[in-house]
Write an enzyme that holds these catalytic residues in place. Structure first.
Site, PDB file in Angstrom:
ATOM      1  N   GLN A 107      22.519 103.932 -55.174  1.00  9.93           N
ATOM      2  CA  GLN A 107      22.413 105.263 -55.797  1.00  9.93           C
ATOM      3  C   GLN A 107      21.743 106.270 -54.859  1.00  9.93           C
ATOM      4  O   GLN A 107      21.008 107.147 -55.296  1.00  9.93           O
ATOM      5  CB  GLN A 107      21.664 105.168 -57.130  1.00  9.93           C
ATOM      6  CG  GLN A 107      22.506 104.586 -58.250  1.00  9.93           C
ATOM      7  CD  GLN A 107      23.824 105.354 -58.444  1.00  9.93           C
ATOM      8  OE1 GLN A 107      23.890 106.565 -58.294  1.00  9.93           O
ATOM      9  NE2 GLN A 107      24.887 104.630 -58.751  1.00  9.93           N
ATOM     10  N   SER A 108      22.004 106.125 -53.562  1.00  6.64           N
ATOM     11  CA  SER A 108      21.372 107.018 -52.588  1.00  6.64           C
ATOM     12  C   SER A 108      21.932 108.439 -52.669  1.00  6.64           C
ATOM     13  O   SER A 108      23.144 108.652 -52.509  1.00  6.64           O
ATOM     14  CB  SER A 108      21.609 106.451 -51.182  1.00  6.64           C
ATOM     15  OG  SER A 108      21.341 107.443 -50.221  1.00  6.64           O
ATOM     16  N   ASN A 109      21.035 109.403 -52.876  1.00  4.23           N
ATOM     17  CA  ASN A 109      21.438 110.816 -52.824  1.00  4.23           C
ATOM     18  C   ASN A 109      21.766 111.201 -51.386  1.00  4.23           C
ATOM     19  O   ASN A 109      22.678 111.982 -51.138  1.00  4.23           O
ATOM     20  CB  ASN A 109      20.295 111.703 -53.328  1.00  4.23           C
ATOM     21  CG  ASN A 109      19.984 111.437 -54.785  1.00  4.23           C
ATOM     22  OD1 ASN A 109      20.865 111.528 -55.637  1.00  4.23           O
ATOM     23  ND2 ASN A 109      18.744 111.079 -55.086  1.00  4.23           N
TER      24      ASN A 109
ATOM     25  N   CYS B  89      23.094 109.314 -49.065  1.00  2.00           N
ATOM     26  CA  CYS B  89      24.458 108.860 -48.721  1.00  2.00           C
ATOM     27  C   CYS B  89      25.498 109.790 -49.340  1.00  2.00           C
ATOM     28  O   CYS B  89      26.456 110.198 -48.678  1.00  2.00           O
ATOM     29  CB  CYS B  89      24.685 107.425 -49.206  1.00  2.00           C
ATOM     30  SG  CYS B  89      23.826 106.198 -48.192  1.00  2.00           S
TER      31      CYS B  89
END
Ligand code: PLP
Length: 332
Positions: free
Chosen positions: A75-77, A79
């Protein structure tokens, strides 16, 4: 100021606005709370990482890169925003995702695919093992005659931190124009780059506001080391020598059971911000950080006359981390 001479992509309108939280401030009974709305940066659904990527991707383009490789959790913002901006500027984006679970394409991970990124599941929770995987991936592209450019976790290095050095200068100008003095600036600290940028800004241009990082990921000793390393790297990028950072403020007592696991204080912060101001905080970063700020206010760390600034760093797609029990804790 040397930072103005460094190339960046001009992706959004600056400055982002600062607003007074007129209902929540009296409700909490402490200082006047202001919020800088970096969540409203529009690019790729916005947030703090756009500021860093303006510098990192300009650097990649200046080196003729044609593939961007980076990493983050599912859930990386960071990325998601890297994937979105790469789509816009026509670069291939490869995401090496950390974590050992089986992940659904939802939230940020779904957006990564919508933006056309290639997603590689590393299968490891150990983020210290990921740089080697990114390097191996880069080598495969080099063998095919391509020019990969690796961005570290969270875009945290001396180039990425320039984004928040610039934000610090922006805040100083906004304070001057509004004739207001902030006694502190609070942010969520994940990979350390945002805090490093603000700290470097203060180091080179002065000011009295304390920078307060609320760690959502690493214990204090580890994240303080990363922030110091990034400050020195940023000074290096700017060609500044002879400046030494003093101490930094990072609180790690609000992490709770771990990264991306909201605590009762996180949920209380999300609820109050929603109900008093109609503003959404996410459960991974800004909810945890604002919960920490609320706790510090409750412990009388600030005087009632203080003006304190919280930077909303975005992260809305991370709402998928809210499970049924979290939602019922809020609506009960
Ligand atoms: C919404 C949001 N806020 C804050 C942070 C923390 O920023 P940094 O990694 O620069 O410490 C992140 C990092 O991923 C983020 O996505």
């Amino acid at each position: 100021m040397r930072v103005r001479k460094i190339k960046k992509l001009g992706l959004f309108e600056k400055p982002t606005r600062i607003e007074f939280l007129e209902n929540l401030s009296p409700h909490l009974g402490g200082p006047n709370i202001y919020m800088k709305r970096d969540d409203l940066i529009g690019e790729a659904l916005g947030g703090n990482k756009v500021r860093k990527l303006e510098y990192l991707l300009a650097d990649a383009l200046s080196k003729n890169a044609d593939v961007i490789i980076t990493t983050g959790g599912p859930q990386s913002n960071h990325c998601r925003i890297t994937a979105g901006i790469c789509a816009k500027i026509g670069l291939k984006c490869v995401l090496v995702i950390g974590g050992a679970g089986k992940y659904e394409y939802e939230g940020n991970l779904m957006l990564d695919r919508i933006f056309g990124a290639e997603v590689i599941f590393s299968g490891t929770r150990d983020f210290d093992a990921i740089p080697a995987i990114m390097e191996k991936t880069a080598e495969e592209f080099r063998k095919k005659g391509q020019r990969p450019y690796i961005i570290p976790l969270g875009g945290a290095n001396g180039i990425g931190a320039l984004g928040y050095l610039e934000a610090y200068l922006e805040i100083q100008k906004q304070m001057k124009a509004a004739k207001i003095q902030f006694s502190s600036i609070t942010i969520a600290n994940g990979s350390g780059g945002t805090q490093a940028g603000l700290e470097t800004g203060k180091l080179i241009s002065g000011g009295d506001a304390d920078i307060i990082g609320i760690s959502v990921l690493f214990k204090k000793a580890k994240i303080a080391g990363i922030v110091f390393k990034d400050i020195y790297e940023t000074l290096g990028v700017l060609g500044i020598s002879g400046k030494k950072p003093g101490g930094i403020n990072v609180f790690d007592e609000y992490i709770g059971k771990g990264y991306a696991i909201p605590t009762p204080l996180t949920l209380e912060a999300i609820k109050l911000m929603g109900r008093k101001e109609g503003i959404v905080l996410d459960p991974v970063y800004t909810g945890k950080a604002f919960g920490g700020l609320m706790d510090l206010i409750g412990k009388k760390k600030f005087s009632k006359k203080d003006n304190v600034l919280f930077i909303h760093t975005g992260g809305y797609p991370g709402m998928v981390n809210m499970r049924a029990e979290h939602v019922s804790a809020i609506v009960k």
